[in-house]
Motif scaffolding. Structure first.
Motif, PDB file in Angstrom:
ATOM      1  N   HIS A  83     -57.200 -48.509 -23.590  1.00 13.23           N
ATOM      2  CA  HIS A  83     -55.801 -48.920 -23.707  1.00 13.23           C
ATOM      3  C   HIS A  83     -54.851 -47.789 -23.293  1.00 13.23           C
ATOM      4  O   HIS A  83     -53.858 -48.009 -22.593  1.00 13.23           O
ATOM      5  CB  HIS A  83     -55.489 -49.357 -25.136  1.00 13.23           C
ATOM      6  CG  HIS A  83     -54.030 -49.490 -25.412  1.00 13.23           C
ATOM      7  ND1 HIS A  83     -53.248 -50.451 -24.831  1.00 13.23           N
ATOM      8  CD2 HIS A  83     -53.205 -48.753 -26.185  1.00 13.23           C
ATOM      9  CE1 HIS A  83     -51.996 -50.312 -25.244  1.00 13.23           C
ATOM     10  NE2 HIS A  83     -51.953 -49.280 -26.068  1.00 13.23           N
ATOM     11  N   GLU A  84     -55.160 -46.586 -23.705  1.00 12.66           N
ATOM     12  CA  GLU A  84     -54.281 -45.448 -23.449  1.00 12.66           C
ATOM     13  C   GLU A  84     -54.381 -44.919 -22.022  1.00 12.66           C
ATOM     14  O   GLU A  84     -53.485 -44.237 -21.544  1.00 12.66           O
ATOM     15  CB  GLU A  84     -54.599 -44.316 -24.437  1.00 12.66           C
ATOM     16  CG  GLU A  84     -54.242 -44.680 -25.864  1.00 12.66           C
ATOM     17  CD  GLU A  84     -54.840 -43.734 -26.890  1.00 12.66           C
ATOM     18  OE1 GLU A  84     -55.526 -42.755 -26.505  1.00 12.66           O
ATOM     19  OE2 GLU A  84     -54.640 -43.979 -28.088  1.00 12.66           O
ATOM     20  N   MET A  85     -55.460 -45.252 -21.339  1.00 10.42           N
ATOM     21  CA  MET A  85     -55.682 -44.735 -19.997  1.00 10.42           C
ATOM     22  C   MET A  85     -54.720 -45.365 -18.988  1.00 10.42           C
ATOM     23  O   MET A  85     -54.525 -46.568 -18.975  1.00 10.42           O
ATOM     24  CB  MET A  85     -57.119 -45.021 -19.573  1.00 10.42           C
ATOM     25  CG  MET A  85     -57.520 -44.359 -18.285  1.00 10.42           C
ATOM     26  SD  MET A  85     -59.223 -44.763 -17.906  1.00 10.42           S
ATOM     27  CE  MET A  85     -58.988 -45.484 -16.297  1.00 10.42           C
ATOM     28  N   SER A  86     -54.157 -44.541 -18.155  1.00 13.03           N
ATOM     29  CA  SER A  86     -53.274 -45.017 -17.088  1.00 13.03           C
ATOM     30  C   SER A  86     -54.119 -45.527 -15.918  1.00 13.03           C
ATOM     31  O   SER A  86     -55.186 -44.972 -15.623  1.00 13.03           O
ATOM     32  CB  SER A  86     -52.380 -43.877 -16.607  1.00 13.03           C
ATOM     33  OG  SER A  86     -51.683 -44.258 -15.452  1.00 13.03           O
ATOM     34  N   VAL A  87     -53.640 -46.559 -15.262  1.00 13.68           N
ATOM     35  CA  VAL A  87     -54.341 -47.090 -14.087  1.00 13.68           C
ATOM     36  C   VAL A  87     -53.616 -46.709 -12.798  1.00 13.68           C
ATOM     37  O   VAL A  87     -54.010 -47.135 -11.713  1.00 13.68           O
ATOM     38  CB  VAL A  87     -54.528 -48.625 -14.168  1.00 13.68           C
ATOM     39  CG1 VAL A  87     -55.463 -48.994 -15.311  1.00 13.68           C
ATOM     40  CG2 VAL A  87     -53.202 -49.347 -14.286  1.00 13.68           C
ATOM     41  N   SER A  88     -52.600 -45.876 -12.903  1.00 19.73           N
ATOM     42  CA  SER A  88     -51.819 -45.531 -11.711  1.00 19.73           C
ATOM     43  C   SER A  88     -52.656 -44.825 -10.644  1.00 19.73           C
ATOM     44  O   SER A  88     -52.459 -45.054  -9.451  1.00 19.73           O
ATOM     45  CB  SER A  88     -50.600 -44.695 -12.085  1.00 19.73           C
ATOM     46  OG  SER A  88     -50.988 -43.493 -12.693  1.00 19.73           O
ATOM     47  N   GLY A  89     -53.572 -43.967 -11.057  1.00 19.95           N
ATOM     48  CA  GLY A  89     -54.451 -43.292 -10.093  1.00 19.95           C
ATOM     49  C   GLY A  89     -55.347 -44.273  -9.349  1.00 19.95           C
ATOM     50  O   GLY A  89     -55.577 -44.132  -8.146  1.00 19.95           O
ATOM     51  N   ARG A  95     -54.586 -49.935  -3.445  1.00 19.08           N
ATOM     52  CA  ARG A  95     -53.297 -50.656  -3.486  1.00 19.08           C
ATOM     53  C   ARG A  95     -53.479 -52.165  -3.590  1.00 19.08           C
ATOM     54  O   ARG A  95     -52.684 -52.842  -4.236  1.00 19.08           O
ATOM     55  CB  ARG A  95     -52.462 -50.330  -2.245  1.00 19.08           C
ATOM     56  CG  ARG A  95     -51.928 -48.939  -2.230  1.00 19.08           C
ATOM     57  CD  ARG A  95     -50.683 -48.841  -3.054  1.00 19.08           C
ATOM     58  NE  ARG A  95     -50.217 -47.450  -3.038  1.00 19.08           N
ATOM     59  CZ  ARG A  95     -49.535 -46.927  -3.990  1.00 19.08           C
ATOM     60  NH1 ARG A  95     -49.194 -47.629  -5.040  1.00 19.08           N
ATOM     61  NH2 ARG A  95     -49.159 -45.667  -3.933  1.00 19.08           N
ATOM     62  N   GLY A  96     -54.500 -52.686  -2.987  1.00 25.11           N
ATOM     63  CA  GLY A  96     -54.727 -54.130  -3.013  1.00 25.11           C
ATOM     64  C   GLY A  96     -55.084 -54.669  -4.389  1.00 25.11           C
ATOM     65  O   GLY A  96     -55.017 -55.877  -4.622  1.00 25.11           O
ATOM     66  N   TYR A  97     -55.449 -53.801  -5.294  1.00 25.62           N
ATOM     67  CA  TYR A  97     -55.860 -54.218  -6.635  1.00 25.62           C
ATOM     68  C   TYR A  97     -54.734 -54.108  -7.659  1.00 25.62           C
ATOM     69  O   TYR A  97     -54.939 -54.367  -8.843  1.00 25.62           O
ATOM     70  CB  TYR A  97     -57.032 -53.378  -7.127  1.00 25.62           C
ATOM     71  CG  TYR A  97     -58.315 -53.528  -6.335  1.00 25.62           C
ATOM     72  CD1 TYR A  97     -58.553 -54.618  -5.511  1.00 25.62           C
ATOM     73  CD2 TYR A  97     -59.300 -52.566  -6.422  1.00 25.62           C
ATOM     74  CE1 TYR A  97     -59.735 -54.733  -4.798  1.00 25.62           C
ATOM     75  CE2 TYR A  97     -60.488 -52.674  -5.721  1.00 25.62           C
ATOM     76  CZ  TYR A  97     -60.701 -53.762  -4.909  1.00 25.62           C
ATOM     77  OH  TYR A  97     -61.861 -53.886  -4.220  1.00 25.62           O
ATOM     78  N   GLN A  98     -53.555 -53.716  -7.218  1.00 22.41           N
ATOM     79  CA  GLN A  98     -52.467 -53.424  -8.153  1.00 22.41           C
ATOM     80  C   GLN A  98     -52.199 -54.562  -9.138  1.00 22.41           C
ATOM     81  O   GLN A  98     -52.111 -54.331 -10.347  1.00 22.41           O
ATOM     82  CB  GLN A  98     -51.184 -53.098  -7.384  1.00 22.41           C
ATOM     83  CG  GLN A  98     -50.030 -52.747  -8.299  1.00 22.41           C
ATOM     84  CD  GLN A  98     -48.820 -52.238  -7.535  1.00 22.41           C
ATOM     85  OE1 GLN A  98     -48.854 -52.071  -6.330  1.00 22.41           O
ATOM     86  NE2 GLN A  98     -47.761 -51.991  -8.263  1.00 22.41           N
ATOM     87  N   THR A  99     -52.084 -55.771  -8.667  1.00 19.98           N
ATOM     88  CA  THR A  99     -51.763 -56.910  -9.536  1.00 19.98           C
ATOM     89  C   THR A  99     -52.867 -57.138 -10.565  1.00 19.98           C
ATOM     90  O   THR A  99     -52.587 -57.294 -11.760  1.00 19.98           O
ATOM     91  CB  THR A  99     -51.542 -58.186  -8.703  1.00 19.98           C
ATOM     92  OG1 THR A  99     -50.493 -57.918  -7.770  1.00 19.98           O
ATOM     93  CG2 THR A  99     -51.178 -59.360  -9.572  1.00 19.98           C
TER      94      THR A  99
END
Length: 118
Positions: A83-89, A95-99
């Protein structure tokens, strides 16, 4: 409180508190040591899910509850690391997986809230 050897003598409440504190401290250290490995595993799960490698799981929540929690026996502490982990990296690299990544992240947050973990 039980011990695998059956030899666990606690004679006072202070003794009990000390033993419990010691066990909790050990558990915290284990979780701290597992943090990096947990984040790596979670990143791999996220990328695999977004790439369609978990075709048996159509919804992120199903993957979370059936695969991550039930199959891997994910603990509350481990789930909170996710939960705490950022997925921005990961988004930067894929980029195609952003959504899908943002949706999965929201699914984990919603689950943690529903269960009262956060």
């Amino acid at each position: 409180m039980a011990h695998a050897s059956g030899k666990f003598n606690i004679l006072t409440e202070d003794g009990y508190d000390a033993k419990v504190s010691s066990i909790l401290s050990s558990m915290k250290n284990i979780h701290k040591c597992m943090n990096e490995s947990m984040r790596k595993w979670y990143s791999e799960i996220l990328i695999s899910f977004c790439a369609g490698e978990f075709s048996d799981y159509k919804e992120a929540r199903d993957l979370l509850t059936e695969y991550m929690i039930q199959s891997f026996k994910l603990s509350v502490n481990e789930l909170l690391v996710c939960h705490e982990m950022s997925v921005s990296g990961i988004i930067t690299q894929h980029r195609g997986y952003q959504t899908k990544l943002k949706h999965f992240k929201k699914t984990v947050a919603d689950y943690c809230k529903e269960m009262g973990y956060i």
